[in-house]
Enzyme design. Structure first.
Site, short mmCIF file in Angstrom:
data_model
loop_
_atom_site.label_atom_id
_atom_site.label_comp_id
_atom_site.label_asym_id
_atom_site.label_seq_id
_atom_site.Cartn_x
_atom_site.Cartn_y
_atom_site.Cartn_z
N HIS A 100 -2.25 -9.99 7.41
CA HIS A 100 -1.49 -9.68 8.62
C HIS A 100 -2.30 -9.90 9.89
O HIS A 100 -1.73 -10.01 10.98
CB HIS A 100 -0.93 -8.24 8.56
CG HIS A 100 -1.94 -7.17 8.82
ND1 HIS A 100 -2.51 -6.41 7.81
CD2 HIS A 100 -2.47 -6.68 9.97
CE1 HIS A 100 -3.33 -5.52 8.34
NE2 HIS A 100 -3.32 -5.67 9.65
N ASP A 130 -1.83 -8.80 1.12
CA ASP A 130 -2.46 -8.63 2.44
C ASP A 130 -3.92 -9.06 2.44
O ASP A 130 -4.79 -8.40 3.01
CB ASP A 130 -2.33 -7.18 2.94
CG ASP A 130 -2.42 -7.10 4.47
OD1 ASP A 130 -2.35 -8.16 5.12
OD2 ASP A 130 -2.59 -5.98 5.01
N GLY A 206 -7.29 -2.89 14.80
CA GLY A 206 -8.47 -3.73 15.08
C GLY A 206 -9.49 -3.64 13.97
O GLY A 206 -10.32 -4.54 13.79
N ASN A 207 -9.47 -2.53 13.19
CA ASN A 207 -10.32 -2.42 12.01
C ASN A 207 -9.80 -3.26 10.86
O ASN A 207 -10.52 -3.56 9.91
CB ASN A 207 -10.41 -0.97 11.53
CG ASN A 207 -11.49 -0.17 12.23
OD1 ASN A 207 -11.21 0.73 13.02
ND2 ASN A 207 -12.74 -0.48 11.94
N SER A 208 -8.53 -3.61 10.91
CA SER A 208 -7.90 -4.34 9.81
C SER A 208 -8.70 -5.58 9.43
O SER A 208 -9.04 -6.39 10.29
CB SER A 208 -6.48 -4.76 10.19
OG SER A 208 -5.64 -3.64 10.29
N LEU A 262 5.24 -9.66 -15.76
CA LEU A 262 5.44 -8.82 -16.94
C LEU A 262 6.72 -9.19 -17.68
O LEU A 262 6.73 -9.30 -18.90
CB LEU A 262 5.46 -7.34 -16.54
CG LEU A 262 5.59 -6.31 -17.65
CD1 LEU A 262 4.45 -6.43 -18.65
CD2 LEU A 262 5.63 -4.89 -17.05
N GLY A 263 7.83 -9.36 -16.95
CA GLY A 263 9.07 -9.82 -17.58
C GLY A 263 10.02 -8.72 -18.00
O GLY A 263 10.63 -8.80 -19.07
N VAL A 264 10.17 -7.70 -17.15
CA VAL A 264 11.12 -6.63 -17.44
C VAL A 264 12.01 -6.36 -16.23
O VAL A 264 11.58 -6.52 -15.09
CB VAL A 264 10.41 -5.32 -17.84
CG1 VAL A 264 9.75 -5.44 -19.20
CG2 VAL A 264 9.39 -4.89 -16.78
#
EC number: 3.4.21.107
Length: 458
Positions: A100, A130, A206-208, A262-264
């Protein structure tokens, strides 16, 4: 009298000197180990400035009115600036950050602690995880951060965040690991961020993308989210570095990630569901369909099972299960704990490749009116709560302010003629034949509501 006053002053002076000598600095030679961590790690943490260019959306009806009198409206764009953080992982100049932070970037600029500035290239990333990678071309030897092991974290150990909160470059905050395995809802309501590290080290906008470090200076997480400060203070979250390590090499090699499957088809267990089906548990994820020949089927998972844990993580919702599965790469073997008719059992599953990336990806569909679509998968149905009987194509990318990512398009009307859309092939056939001046109606399902978006195509 004067002699007495002078004598008093003399003794007061002696007391002050005695006090100064007696109360020496405690631990005079002590230096916090955090100081050493910062000295070593901070040079490898960078400030990321991003310029994003977005097209100004103009309502189709306004566009048509304007066109009739003045001609076509020129495309209009606006620019905005944002700041984030990142950290260098290789001498070649690869930098890890949040998706992001650099999403939609027209220009990316990286600033080092010593003031050196580089233009950066976007390599690739994944919005759901992310995680993103960018690259600079270094003109000198670069400092690099060492990766730690987030699976070995213990509650209460030191956590050190370095980043650029609110644009204040290379700010250091300190706290502890408050919890692991946390989940928080995504801002768009499409699911959850799962298995996050929680810390009370202050994390601000800003820490992201910046690193969360342990006391040894190793990266244990990527700072990514904060709780609304009006609701809670000093609660921040980071993506475990072990999750990022699974995908970083893929991103560098191909620009994207290949996620597991996974397929469920599943549904969150509620009190009503448990009572109506006679389930023996009140929390978990109910399996109402298993795809033929899927990893789940091969492992022995059956319809009617309730998944209560995924690789040791407690599972309480369908969206949470989907997010957990996609934190792994295809081929990974995981343990799935089931409740089957009141009996708990654990099976090992070798995860497969997400079908939407194997033959039905967005690259095989035609882009139309800012929409990119793909065939529906079981994971899509779980993530966006799509009914089992609804057929169509799912929107994977959207530059359209009306139809959001996760919407299912099941019909398109062109000049009064309706066409059912069951898959990407149907979509391609219809949009290939749309011409300028056609009147279009797109029928779609999103978040429990059926809607139609109509416009004249220009």
């Amino acid at each position: 009298m004067k002699a007495i006053q002078n004598t008093k002053k003399f003794f007061v002076g002696l007391l002050v000197i005695f006090a100064a000598v007696s109360f020496a600095i405690v631990n005079a030679d002590y230096q916090s180990p955090i100081v050493n961590v910062v000295k070593v790690a901070a040079p490898a943490v960078v400030k990321i400035d991003v310029v994003v260019q977005t097209e100004v959306y103009i309502d189709p009806f306004i566009r048509e009115f304007y066109r009739q009198f003045f001609g076509d409206i020129p495309r209009q764009f606006e620019e905005s600036n944002s700041v984030g953080s990142g950290f260098i992982i290789s001498k070649e100049g690869y930098i890890v950050t949040n998706y992001h932070v650099v999403k939609g970037a027209k220009k990316i600029t990286v600033t080092m602690l010593n003031g050196d500035i580089y233009d950066a290239q976007y390599i690739g990333g994944d919005e759901e995880l992310d995680i993103a990678v960018i690259k600079i071309k270094p003109t000198k030897d670069l400092p690099v951060l060492e990766m730690g092991d987030s699976d070995k974290l213990q509650i209460g150990e030191w956590a050190i965040a370095i980043g650029n909160p609110l644009g204040f470059q290379h700010t250091v905050t300190v706290g502890v690991i408050s919890a692991t395995g946390r989940k928080i809802p995504k801002p768009d309501g499409s699911g959850y961020y799962t298995n996050l590290i929680q810390t009370d080290a202050a994390i601000n906008p800003g820490n992201s993308g910046g690193p969360l470090l342990n006391i040894y200076g190793q990266v244990i997480g990527i700072n990514t989210a904060i709780i609304n400060p009006t609701q809670a203070m000093n609660i921040g979250f980071a993506i475990p570095i072990n999750v990022a390590k699974r995908f970083i090499n893929q991103i560098i090699a191909t620009g994207k990630v290949e996620k597991a499957y996974l397929g469920v088809y599943v549904q969150t267990v509620t009190e009503e569901l448990a009572k109506s089906l006679g389930l023996k548990v009140t929390k978990g994820v109910y399996v109402f369909q298993v795809e033929k020949d899927s990893p789940a089927a091969k492992a022995g998972i059956k319809e009617g099972d309730v998944i209560v844990k995924f690789n040791g993580q407690v599972v309480e919702s369908a969206e949470e299960l989907t997010s957990l599965v996609r934190n792994y790469t295809p081929g990974t073997k995981v343990k799935v704990t089931l409740n089957r008719a009141g009996k708990e059992m654990t099976v090992e599953v070798a995860l497969g490749t997400l079908p939407s990336q194997n033959g039905s990806a967005t690259s095989t569909s035609k882009e139309f009116y800012g929409l990119k679509v793909a065939n529906l998968t079981a994971d899509d149905r779980s993530t966006y709560r799509i009914p089992a009987g609804l057929e169509g194509v799912i929107v994977k990318e959207s530059k359209n302010s009306y139809i959001r990512v996760g919407a299912v398009i099941y019909r398109i009307s062109v000049n009064g003629y309706s066409y059912n859309i069951r898959n990407v092939n149907d979509w391609n056939k219809v949009v290939d034949n749309i011409k300028k001046g056609d009147y279009i109606g797109i029928f779609y399902y999103y978040n429990g509501v059926n809607s139609v978006f109509s416009f004249r195509y220009n």
